[in-house]
Design a protein around this motif. Structure first.
Motif, PDB file in Angstrom:
ATOM      1  N   PHE A 102      -3.740  -8.329  -8.013  1.00 47.49           N
ATOM      2  CA  PHE A 102      -4.958  -7.554  -7.825  1.00 47.49           C
ATOM      3  C   PHE A 102      -4.561  -6.098  -7.626  1.00 47.49           C
ATOM      4  CE2 PHE A 102      -7.109 -11.461  -5.777  1.00 47.49           C
ATOM      5  CZ  PHE A 102      -7.596 -11.862  -7.017  1.00 47.49           C
ATOM      6  N   HIS A 103      -5.066  -5.217  -8.486  1.00 44.00           N
ATOM      7  CA  HIS A 103      -4.829  -3.780  -8.348  1.00 44.00           C
ATOM      8  C   HIS A 103      -6.007  -3.197  -7.566  1.00 44.00           C
ATOM      9  CE1 HIS A 103      -1.509  -4.001 -11.210  1.00 44.00           C
ATOM     10  NE2 HIS A 103      -2.290  -4.788 -11.939  1.00 44.00           N
ATOM     11  N   GLU A 104      -5.716  -2.678  -6.391  1.00 41.14           N
ATOM     12  CA  GLU A 104      -6.777  -2.226  -5.479  1.00 41.14           C
ATOM     13  C   GLU A 104      -6.673  -0.724  -5.234  1.00 41.14           C
ATOM     14  OE1 GLU A 104      -6.545  -6.531  -3.125  1.00 41.14           O
ATOM     15  OE2 GLU A 104      -5.964  -4.683  -2.092  1.00 41.14           O
ATOM     16  N   GLY A 128      -8.062   6.794  -1.762  1.00 41.00           N
ATOM     17  CA  GLY A 128      -7.330   7.008  -3.005  1.00 41.00           C
ATOM     18  C   GLY A 128      -6.007   6.274  -3.069  1.00 41.00           C
ATOM     19  N   ALA A 129      -5.602   5.666  -1.968  1.00 44.34           N
ATOM     20  CA  ALA A 129      -4.343   4.919  -1.958  1.00 44.34           C
ATOM     21  C   ALA A 129      -4.427   3.721  -2.896  1.00 44.34           C
ATOM     22  CB  ALA A 129      -4.017   4.469  -0.543  1.00 44.34           C
ATOM     23  N   LYS A 130      -3.274   3.340  -3.417  1.00 42.96           N
ATOM     24  CA  LYS A 130      -3.195   2.196  -4.317  1.00 42.96           C
ATOM     25  C   LYS A 130      -2.562   1.017  -3.580  1.00 42.96           C
ATOM     26  CE  LYS A 130      -4.827   4.584  -7.764  1.00 42.96           C
ATOM     27  NZ  LYS A 130      -6.202   4.329  -8.261  1.00 42.96           N
ATOM     28  N   ARG A 131      -3.184  -0.111  -3.724  1.00 45.49           N
ATOM     29  CA  ARG A 131      -2.712  -1.328  -3.055  1.00 45.49           C
ATOM     30  C   ARG A 131      -2.575  -2.430  -4.092  1.00 45.49           C
ATOM     31  NH1 ARG A 131      -5.056  -5.626   0.391  1.00 45.49           N
ATOM     32  NH2 ARG A 131      -3.816  -5.880   2.304  1.00 45.49           N
ATOM     33  N   LEU A 176       0.863  -1.189   0.000  1.00 51.81           N
ATOM     34  CA  LEU A 176       0.000   0.000   0.000  1.00 51.81           C
ATOM     35  C   LEU A 176       0.895   1.234   0.000  1.00 51.81           C
ATOM     36  CD1 LEU A 176      -3.008   1.025   0.361  1.00 51.81           C
ATOM     37  CD2 LEU A 176      -2.473   1.161   2.806  1.00 51.81           C
ATOM     38  N   ASN A 177       0.608   2.194  -0.896  1.00 49.36           N
ATOM     39  CA  ASN A 177       1.513   3.356  -0.986  1.00 49.36           C
ATOM     40  C   ASN A 177       1.290   4.386   0.123  1.00 49.36           C
ATOM     41  OD1 ASN A 177      -0.922   4.215  -2.001  1.00 49.36           O
ATOM     42  ND2 ASN A 177      -0.103   5.092  -3.903  1.00 49.36           N
ATOM     43  N   PHE A 178       0.057   4.509   0.650  1.00 56.36           N
ATOM     44  CA  PHE A 178      -0.169   5.352   1.831  1.00 56.36           C
ATOM     45  C   PHE A 178      -1.508   4.983   2.457  1.00 56.36           C
ATOM     46  CE2 PHE A 178      -2.236   7.777  -1.551  1.00 56.36           C
ATOM     47  CZ  PHE A 178      -3.403   8.244  -0.952  1.00 56.36           C
TER      48      PHE A 178
END
Length: 321
Positions: free
Chosen positions: A219-221, A206-209, A200-202
């Motif tokens: 899986f793009h979350e 809106g964060a991307k996991r 997880l980027n933050f």
């Protein structure tokens, strides 16, 4: 002329098996996909029923009068079809494991139906001809009706004896999972990709996991809702075109025509000062003509994946540093 027993039984078993194999090849051809599909009631339910009836109608009267014979002997062509399609790579082990219970039950029902009509006084050839053609008549009608998409939920939870902050840090980011930690049983049996890690980027909306699995599955979350140490909701996107063709059977491909995972939700509930309950929900979509059956397997698979992840998060949160 008297037919020798081995040849007679070769006909009884061989012809239904050959018929089932021809139907599997025909229904699996891309040319006829709009009218004939293996992911249809016409194939998954009618085919084994017809094979069962066909087997008994070809049998001699003495055998066909035995209830156990009518119930169990139709299983032989189904099991032979199972082996042949796997050897020829027409079908995967995982798909067969899921549909085999229906195939065996339907074949037995077909055997009972075949036994009923065998002694009705008409020529068996009439019944056999009608049965052979039945899937080719019903499948186009079914295709006009079309599949009815449905959305389903898989829910799991686990109780953890650890501080909330330690639990939450293992929820948002999962470091590399060792083979010893991986406890998924059903997904292992089905040969599905194994979880590797989640990044997880933050922490926030809106964060991307990225949830990374073996065999190239990712899986793009995207985080849709976030409350620190309380709740995280995220959308899930698996691009089927980026997944190697050898990773999953086409009928179970996540993000494909029949099955897709939509969202995931973590919530952390405080039980007392020392214990928390971590809930994990997922919502998935099915697009088949037999969601009433497929949904049970899809839910079991998702729950197995979720329970595996929860067990890993629990063990790590409770670990003494």
């Amino acid at each position: 002329m008297k037919i020798h027993i081995p040849i007679r039984y070769l006909i009884i078993i061989g012809l239904p098996t050959a018929y089932a194999l021809v139907l599997r090849v025909f229904f699996g051809m891309d040319t006829w996909e709009r009218l004939f599909s293996v992911m249809s009631v016409s194939f998954l339910f009618c085919l084994p029923t017809i094979v069962g009836a066909f087997t008994i109608l070809l049998s001699n009267d003495q055998d066909a009068r035995k209830l156990w014979y009518r119930f169990f002997i139709p299983w032989i062509p189904i099991l032979l079809l199972f082996l042949i399609t796997i050897i020829l790579s027409l079908e995967g082990w995982a798909c067969w494991l899921m549909i085999l219970p229906i195939f065996l039950l339907a074949a037995s029902i077909g055997g009972l139906i075949g036994g009923y009509f065998k002694f009705r006084g008409k020529e068996n050839k009439t019944y056999i001809s009608t049965l052979v053609l039945f899937p080719f008549v019903i499948a186009p009608i079914e295709s006009r009706i079309g599949a009815i998409p449905g959305t389903y939920e898989a829910y799991t939870y686990i109780d953890i004896h650890a501080p909330a902050d330690k639990i939450w840090e293992n929820v948002t980011r999962v470091s590399t999972i060792s083979p010893e930690e991986d406890m998924g049983r059903l997904t292992l049996l089905l040969g599905m990709p194994r979880p590797v890690k989640a990044e997880l980027n933050f922490n926030g909306v809106g964060a991307k996991r990225e949830a990374i699995f073996t065999k190239g599955l990712v899986f793009h979350e995207t985080v849709l809702e976030y409350k620190e140490q309380k709740k995280m909701v995220f959308s899930i996107d698996a691009d089927p075109y980026s997944i190697p063709s050898t990773t999953m059977d086409e009928h179970m491909l996540i993000g494909g025509k029949y099955f897709d995972v939509l969202t995931g939700t973590y919530t952390l509930e405080k039980l007392n000062d020392d214990n928390y309950r971590l809930h994990l929900y997922s919502h998935f979509k099915l697009n088949t003509n037999f969601n009433f059956y497929a949904s049970y397997w899809a839910r079991w698979i998702m729950q197995d994946i979720q329970n595996n992840i929860l067990q890993i998060e629990k063990a790590r949160a409770e670990a003494v540093e």
